[in-house]
Every structure is written in structure tokens, then in C-alpha cells.
Design an enzyme around this catalytic site. Structure first.
Site, PDB file in Angstrom:
ATOM      1  N   LYS A  23       0.825  -1.217   0.000  1.00  0.00           N
ATOM      2  CA  LYS A  23       0.000   0.000   0.000  1.00  0.00           C
ATOM      3  C   LYS A  23       0.860   1.268   0.000  1.00  0.00           C
ATOM      4  O   LYS A  23       2.065   1.216   0.251  1.00  0.00           O
ATOM      5  CB  LYS A  23      -0.941  -0.050   1.204  1.00  0.00           C
ATOM      6  CG  LYS A  23      -1.936  -1.212   1.137  1.00  0.00           C
ATOM      7  CD  LYS A  23      -2.954  -1.151   2.281  1.00  0.00           C
ATOM      8  CE  LYS A  23      -3.963  -2.280   2.184  1.00  0.00           C
ATOM      9  NZ  LYS A  23      -4.983  -2.212   3.272  1.00  0.00           N
TER      10      LYS A  23
ATOM     11  N   TYR B  32     -12.260  -1.674  -3.528  1.00  0.00           N
ATOM     12  CA  TYR B  32     -12.794  -1.883  -2.173  1.00  0.00           C
ATOM     13  C   TYR B  32     -14.313  -1.673  -2.133  1.00  0.00           C
ATOM     14  O   TYR B  32     -14.855  -1.271  -1.104  1.00  0.00           O
ATOM     15  CB  TYR B  32     -12.097  -0.951  -1.177  1.00  0.00           C
ATOM     16  CG  TYR B  32     -10.731  -1.462  -0.707  1.00  0.00           C
ATOM     17  CD1 TYR B  32     -10.616  -2.646   0.020  1.00  0.00           C
ATOM     18  CD2 TYR B  32      -9.564  -0.747  -0.956  1.00  0.00           C
ATOM     19  CE1 TYR B  32      -9.381  -3.112   0.464  1.00  0.00           C
ATOM     20  CE2 TYR B  32      -8.323  -1.209  -0.513  1.00  0.00           C
ATOM     21  CZ  TYR B  32      -8.246  -2.392   0.197  1.00  0.00           C
ATOM     22  OH  TYR B  32      -7.026  -2.849   0.648  1.00  0.00           O
TER      23      TYR B  32
ATOM     24  N   ASN C 226      -2.086   0.392   6.675  1.00  0.00           N
ATOM     25  CA  ASN C 226      -1.592  -0.855   7.264  1.00  0.00           C
ATOM     26  C   ASN C 226      -0.714  -1.667   6.307  1.00  0.00           C
ATOM     27  O   ASN C 226      -0.648  -2.887   6.387  1.00  0.00           O
ATOM     28  CB  ASN C 226      -2.747  -1.683   7.838  1.00  0.00           C
ATOM     29  CG  ASN C 226      -3.760  -2.085   6.785  1.00  0.00           C
ATOM     30  OD1 ASN C 226      -3.618  -1.748   5.612  1.00  0.00           O
ATOM     31  ND2 ASN C 226      -4.779  -2.813   7.194  1.00  0.00           N
TER      32      ASN C 226
ATOM     33  N   HIS D 175      -2.124  -5.397   1.563  1.00  0.00           N
ATOM     34  CA  HIS D 175      -3.424  -6.064   1.387  1.00  0.00           C
ATOM     35  C   HIS D 175      -3.195  -7.552   1.173  1.00  0.00           C
ATOM     36  O   HIS D 175      -2.160  -7.952   0.629  1.00  0.00           O
ATOM     37  CB  HIS D 175      -4.121  -5.488   0.152  1.00  0.00           C
ATOM     38  CG  HIS D 175      -5.238  -6.341  -0.383  1.00  0.00           C
ATOM     39  ND1 HIS D 175      -6.474  -6.378   0.206  1.00  0.00           N
ATOM     40  CD2 HIS D 175      -5.287  -7.210  -1.421  1.00  0.00           C
ATOM     41  CE1 HIS D 175      -7.242  -7.241  -0.474  1.00  0.00           C
ATOM     42  NE2 HIS D 175      -6.547  -7.754  -1.461  1.00  0.00           N
TER      43      HIS D 175
ATOM     44  N   GLU E 117      -9.235 -10.042  -7.916  1.00  0.00           N
ATOM     45  CA  GLU E 117      -8.331  -8.924  -7.631  1.00  0.00           C
ATOM     46  C   GLU E 117      -7.079  -8.980  -8.511  1.00  0.00           C
ATOM     47  O   GLU E 117      -6.589  -7.936  -8.966  1.00  0.00           O
ATOM     48  CB  GLU E 117      -7.963  -8.932  -6.147  1.00  0.00           C
ATOM     49  CG  GLU E 117      -9.171  -8.586  -5.277  1.00  0.00           C
ATOM     50  CD  GLU E 117      -8.954  -8.833  -3.785  1.00  0.00           C
ATOM     51  OE1 GLU E 117      -9.896  -8.579  -3.013  1.00  0.00           O
ATOM     52  OE2 GLU E 117      -7.860  -9.283  -3.396  1.00  0.00           O
TER      53      GLU E 117
HETATM   54  P1  GTP Z   1      -7.246  -5.773   3.145  1.00  0.00           P
HETATM   55  O1  GTP Z   1      -6.282  -6.897   3.018  1.00  0.00           O
HETATM   56  O2  GTP Z   1      -6.658  -4.452   2.718  1.00  0.00           O
HETATM   57  O3  GTP Z   1      -8.567  -6.065   2.469  1.00  0.00           O
HETATM   58  O4  GTP Z   1      -7.488  -5.622   4.710  1.00  0.00           O
HETATM   59  P2  GTP Z   1      -8.322  -6.589   5.656  1.00  0.00           P
HETATM   60  O5  GTP Z   1      -8.965  -7.694   4.878  1.00  0.00           O
HETATM   61  O6  GTP Z   1      -7.418  -6.972   6.775  1.00  0.00           O
HETATM   62  O7  GTP Z   1      -9.412  -5.606   6.220  1.00  0.00           O
HETATM   63  P3  GTP Z   1     -10.792  -5.140   5.548  1.00  0.00           P
HETATM   64  O8  GTP Z   1     -11.002  -5.810   4.250  1.00  0.00           O
HETATM   65  O9  GTP Z   1     -11.835  -5.258   6.598  1.00  0.00           O
HETATM   66  O10 GTP Z   1     -10.532  -3.593   5.311  1.00  0.00           O
HETATM   67  C1  GTP Z   1      -9.918  -3.128   4.118  1.00  0.00           C
HETATM   68  C2  GTP Z   1      -8.979  -1.988   4.476  1.00  0.00           C
HETATM   69  O11 GTP Z   1      -9.746  -0.874   4.910  1.00  0.00           O
HETATM   70  C3  GTP Z   1      -8.034  -2.266   5.656  1.00  0.00           C
HETATM   71  O12 GTP Z   1      -6.875  -2.974   5.294  1.00  0.00           O
HETATM   72  C4  GTP Z   1      -7.698  -0.869   6.098  1.00  0.00           C
HETATM   73  O13 GTP Z   1      -6.742  -0.252   5.217  1.00  0.00           O
HETATM   74  C5  GTP Z   1      -9.041  -0.169   5.935  1.00  0.00           C
HETATM   75  N1  GTP Z   1      -9.851  -0.234   7.160  1.00  0.00           N
HETATM   76  C6  GTP Z   1     -10.493  -1.317   7.669  1.00  0.00           C
HETATM   77  N2  GTP Z   1     -11.169  -1.009   8.788  1.00  0.00           N
HETATM   78  C7  GTP Z   1     -10.953   0.318   8.990  1.00  0.00           C
HETATM   79  C8  GTP Z   1     -11.396   1.251   9.996  1.00  0.00           C
HETATM   80  O14 GTP Z   1     -12.130   0.915  10.932  1.00  0.00           O
HETATM   81  N3  GTP Z   1     -10.973   2.535   9.853  1.00  0.00           N
HETATM   82  C9  GTP Z   1     -10.158   2.940   8.822  1.00  0.00           C
HETATM   83  N4  GTP Z   1      -9.796   4.221   8.753  1.00  0.00           N
HETATM   84  N5  GTP Z   1      -9.741   2.087   7.855  1.00  0.00           N
HETATM   85  C10 GTP Z   1     -10.120   0.807   7.949  1.00  0.00           C
HETATM   86 MG    MG Z   2     -10.092  -7.335   3.129  1.00  0.00          MG
END
Ligand code: GTP
Ligand code: MG
Length: 139
Positions: free
Chosen positions: A11, A51, A114, A117, A128
Site C-alpha cells: 500500500k 474496495y 496498514n 493487502h 483482484e
Molecule cells: P485488506 O487486506 O486491505 O482487504 O485488509 P483486511 O482484509 O485486513 O481488512 P478489511 O477488508 O476489513 O478492510 C480493508 C482496508 O480498509 C483495511 O486494510 C484498512 O486499510 C481499511 N480499514 C479497515 N477497517 C478500517 C477502519 O475501521 N478505519 C479505517 N480508517 N480504515 C479501515
Molecule cells: Mg479485506
């Protein structure tokens, strides 16, 4: 049927901070083979498409702004049990909850920024990967 492939994206925060090399090294040392890799940048609109599953979440707009804020490195990876093993390697979404030694524990700045992905299913890994790469680029 499991494909043994997953999709990842380094990222914008991790690319900007110069962590791409260290992250790719960790990925290869964990036994993943790089199938396809490039550096590119998403528009906010394309980040929103990627997303789309989170479109109703309060953080969606902020996520799209962040994900389009700088270059990213999308990668298709191959390994036995790729999707699950890769999620283990990257750690929890929130780096505060990520296990020691995981990529997010080492490199993530926040819940949003973070570092990396990881696809959450074989089906999404396929979707994807195809979002970024054509068949001719996957070998
Ligand atoms: P990905 O591998 O990026 O899909 O992450 P994930 O599967 O661990 O988490 P998820 O799919 O639930 O969320 C996608 C992305 O959205 C996360 O990796 C974060 O970058 C962002 N994100 C998720 N939850 C939050 C939140 O509560 N607040 C904020 N600001 N960003 C969030
Ligand atoms: Mg995810």
C-alpha cells in the site's frame, strides 16, 4: 477448487516509506513465488472499485483517498494454501492486534495505513489479480 494463488498489494504508506524491498523479501522467504508484479497508482475511483465491498462503511471515502495517495505495488503470488498462509504472514488489519513478526506488525502505521493487502478467498484472489494484470502477464 483451491487455486494456490493469492493477490497482494503493497500500500502507499509502505511504498513511500521505502519498505517494498523488505516486504517482498519476507514474502519470498515465506515460500511464495512471484507470478506477476508491477508498480502503479490507483485513482480514487479505481480504489473505490477495488474496495467496493466496503462502500457503506464510514471509512470508505478515507480509504479511497489513502489508497490513491501514492504508488502501490500489486503482486500475484503462488504457494500451497496461499490465501490463508498469506493472511497469517501479514497479520491482523489493526497493527495493534497483529502478531509479532507479521508484516503489518513490522510496517503498518495505523488501522488504515496498514502497509499491505491480502485477498480473503480464492475467488477474490482471482478477481483482484485480474483487476491489475492480464493473462499474458501471469507466468
Ligand atoms: P485488506 O487486506 O486491505 O482487504 O485488509 P483486511 O482484509 O485486513 O481488512 P478489511 O477488508 O476489513 O478492510 C480493508 C482496508 O480498509 C483495511 O486494510 C484498512 O486499510 C481499511 N480499514 C479497515 N477497517 C478500517 C477502519 O475501521 N478505519 C479505517 N480508517 N480504515 C479501515
Ligand atoms: Mg479485506
Amino acid at each position: 477448487m483451491p487455486t494456490n494463488k493469492t493477490f497482494t498489494m503493497i500500500k502507499p504508506d509502505a511504498v513511500a516509506d521505502g519498505h517494498s524491498g523488505a516486504i517482498i523479501k519476507m514474502i519470498e522467504e515465506a515460500g511464495f513465488r512471484i507470478v506477476a508484479l508491477k508498480k502503479t497508482q490507483l485513482t480514487a475511483e479505481r480504489a473505490g472499485q477495488f474496495y467496493a465491498v466496503h462502500a457503506e462503511r464510514p471509512f470508505y471515502e478515507s480509504l479511497c483517498t489513502y489508497m490513491s495517495s501514492g504508488p502501490i505495488i500489486p503482486i500475484i503470488l503462488e504457494k500451497e494454501n496461499a490465501v490463508a498462509d498469506f493472511r497469517t504472514l501479514i497479520g491482523a488489519t489493526n497493527p495493534d492486534n497483529a502478531d509479532e513478526g507479521t508484516i503489518r506488525k513490522l510496517f503498518a502505521k495505523s488501522m488504515q495505513a496498514n502497509a499491505i493487502h491480502g485477498s480473503d478467498s480464492d475467488e477474490n484472489a482471482q478477481i483482484e489479480g485480474s483487476f491489475f494484470f492480464g493473462n499474458v502477464e501471469q507466468f
